[in-house]
Design a protein around this motif. Structure first.
Motif, PDB file in Angstrom:
ATOM      1  N   LEU A 270       0.922  -1.090  -0.107  1.00  0.00           N
ATOM      2  CA  LEU A 270      -0.065  -0.112   0.126  1.00  0.00           C
ATOM      3  C   LEU A 270       0.868   1.163  -0.099  1.00  0.00           C
ATOM      4  O   LEU A 270       0.442   2.526  -0.726  1.00  0.00           O
ATOM      5  CB  LEU A 270      -1.039  -0.267   1.359  1.00  0.00           C
ATOM      6  CG  LEU A 270      -1.997  -1.050   1.365  1.00  0.00           C
ATOM      7  CD1 LEU A 270      -2.698  -1.001   2.682  1.00  0.00           C
ATOM      8  CD2 LEU A 270      -3.050  -0.738   0.216  1.00  0.00           C
ATOM      9  N   ALA A 271       1.793   1.276   0.848  1.00  0.00           N
ATOM     10  CA  ALA A 271       2.763   2.423   0.902  1.00  0.00           C
ATOM     11  C   ALA A 271       3.544   2.447  -0.416  1.00  0.00           C
ATOM     12  O   ALA A 271       3.691   3.934  -1.004  1.00  0.00           O
ATOM     13  CB  ALA A 271       4.042   2.103   1.920  1.00  0.00           C
ATOM     14  N   THR A 272       3.995   1.523  -1.325  1.00  0.00           N
ATOM     15  CA  THR A 272       4.626   1.691  -2.261  1.00  0.00           C
ATOM     16  C   THR A 272       3.599   2.096  -3.478  1.00  0.00           C
ATOM     17  O   THR A 272       3.924   2.900  -4.332  1.00  0.00           O
ATOM     18  CB  THR A 272       5.085   0.393  -2.631  1.00  0.00           C
ATOM     19  OG1 THR A 272       6.025  -0.244  -1.730  1.00  0.00           O
ATOM     20  CG2 THR A 272       6.153   0.408  -4.037  1.00  0.00           C
ATOM     21  N   ALA A 273       2.382   1.523  -3.471  1.00  0.00           N
ATOM     22  CA  ALA A 273       1.283   2.244  -4.445  1.00  0.00           C
ATOM     23  C   ALA A 273       0.957   3.628  -4.229  1.00  0.00           C
ATOM     24  O   ALA A 273       1.066   4.361  -5.214  1.00  0.00           O
ATOM     25  CB  ALA A 273      -0.018   1.599  -4.185  1.00  0.00           C
ATOM     26  N   SER A 274       0.992   4.020  -2.974  1.00  0.00           N
ATOM     27  CA  SER A 274       1.136   5.574  -2.704  1.00  0.00           C
ATOM     28  C   SER A 274       2.534   6.230  -3.284  1.00  0.00           C
ATOM     29  O   SER A 274       2.232   7.334  -3.811  1.00  0.00           O
ATOM     30  CB  SER A 274       1.187   5.853  -1.303  1.00  0.00           C
ATOM     31  OG  SER A 274       1.160   7.246  -1.060  1.00  0.00           O
ATOM     32  N   MET A 275       3.452   5.625  -2.968  1.00  0.00           N
ATOM     33  CA  MET A 275       4.765   6.304  -3.603  1.00  0.00           C
ATOM     34  C   MET A 275       4.892   6.551  -5.033  1.00  0.00           C
ATOM     35  O   MET A 275       5.211   7.401  -5.556  1.00  0.00           O
ATOM     36  CB  MET A 275       5.974   5.514  -3.151  1.00  0.00           C
ATOM     37  CG  MET A 275       7.261   6.193  -3.702  1.00  0.00           C
ATOM     38  SD  MET A 275       8.584   5.565  -2.603  1.00  0.00           S
ATOM     39  CE  MET A 275       8.798   3.561  -3.058  1.00  0.00           C
TER      40      MET A 275
END
Length: 278
Positions: A270-275
C-alpha cells in the motif's frame, strides 16, 4: 525516547513560530537532536562519522541562512515576522532601493534550506545518515527534519519566487537532486539506501513544486510533502522489521520475504502504491 520527544518539540516549534530568529533557534535544536539520534550507536565508527557529517553540513548551511534571515529582517524595517517579510516582498517594498541585498539574502536562506533538506550539492549526508536506527530514519529522514528546508522554501516562495536567483537555484538544485537521487537508488542493494536515495530524489521534486511560486503547483507540492511523510516512514519501518527478522537488508538475499510476512507485505505494498501515485 527522550531525545525523540525533544526533537519533536523542536520541530513543532520550527513550523509554528512566525519569528525568523526563533525559527532559527528551533532549526539548530533539530540539528543537535538529529546529531544525537544519528549517532545513537556510539560504539560504531560509521554512526559517529554520519552524525558528524550531518551536523557539520546542516550547521554550516544554517549559519548562512541566519545571515540571510537577519538581512531580510533588517530590510523589513527590523521586523523578523516571516509573514511580514513575505507581505513586504509581495508589495515590492522589501529591499527597495538596496540593490543586490535582497537577492543575496534569498541565496543565503536557500543555502540553509538546501543543506537541511539534502538537496544538491548537500545531498550526500542523508544516505550516510542511514547508520541511524530505523525509527530515526523513518521520522527524521522521511517525515520531519528533512522537510524543514522544504517548509522554509514553501513559506518564502510567495514573496521571493520572482527573483531570478531564486528561480535558478530552486530549479537547478531541485532537478539535479531529483535525477541524482533517482539514478543512485537504482544502483543500491541495501533496502534502506534504496529508500534513502528515493527520499533525496523526491525532496528535489517537492522543492521544485513548492518553490515555483504558483499557488496551484505549491498545493500539489504540499500534498506530496504530506503523502511522502506517510508512505516513506511506513516503508522505512517495514525495512526495519525485515532487517530484524532476516538479519539483512540486502535485496539479493531477501527472496520470499513477502510470503514469510504477508501482513507486512500488504502494508508495504500500500505504501509503495502511494509512492508511485496509484
Amino acid at each position: 525516547a527522550g531525545v525523540f520527544l525533544a526533537f519533536a518539540g523542536a520541530m513543532l516549534g520550527l513550523v509554528i513560530t512566525d519569528n525568523t530568529l526563533i525559527m532559527y533557534m528551533f532549526w539548530e535544536l533539530t540539528t543537535v537532536f538529529s546529531f544525537l539520534l544519528i549517532g545513537h550507536y556510539s560504539g560504531r565508527g560509521s554512526s559517529r562519522r554520519a552524525a558528524r557529517q550531518a551536523i557539520i553540513v546542516t550547521t554550516a548551511g544554517g549559519l548562512a541562512m541566519l545571515v540571510g534571515l537577519i538581512m531580510l529582517g533588517e530590510m523589513n524595517g527590523g521586523s523578523y515576522s516571516l509573514a511580514g517579510i513575505v507581505e513586504s516582498a509581495q508589495a515590492g517594498s522589501l529591499g527597495a532601493g538596496q540593490g543586490a541585498l535582497l537577492p543575496a539574502a534569498a541565496v543565503l536562506v536557500l543555502i540553509g534550506a538546501f543543506s537541511k533538506s539534502a538537496l544538491f550539492p548537500f545531498h550526500f549526508w542523508l544516505p550516510a545518515a542511514m547508520a541511524a536506527p530505523t525509527p530515526v530514519s523513518a521520522y527524521l529522514h522521511a517525515a520531519a527534519m528533512v522537510k524543514a528546508g522544504v517548509y522554509l522554501v514553501a513559506r518564502l516562495a510567495p514573496g521571493l519566487s520572482y527573483l531570478t536567483q531564486w528561480q535558478w537555484m530552486v530549479t537547478v538544485a531541485g532537478v539535479t537532486t531529483l535525477l541524482i537521487g533517482g539514478y543512485s537508488a537504482l544502483k543500491q542493494n541495501d533496502l534502506k539506501l534504496v529508500l534513502a536515495f528515493g527520499t533525496v530524489s523526491q525532496l528535489g521534486l517537492i522543492t521544485i513544486m513548492v518553490g515555483y511560486g504558483d499557488s496551484e503547483v505549491a498545493l500539489a507540492g504540499l500534498m506530496l510533502l504530506c503523502a511522502h511523510a506517510l508512505f516513506k516512514s511506513t516503508l522505512f519501518l517495514t525495512v526495519g522489521i525485515i532487517d530484524a527478522s532476516f538479519g539483512t537488508r540486502d535485496l539479493r538475499e531477501l527472496s520470499g520475504a513477502g510470503r514469510a510476512m504477508p501482513a507486512i507485505a500488504v502494508f508495504a505494498g500500500l505504501a509503495t502504491a502511494s509512492m508511485v501515485g496509484l
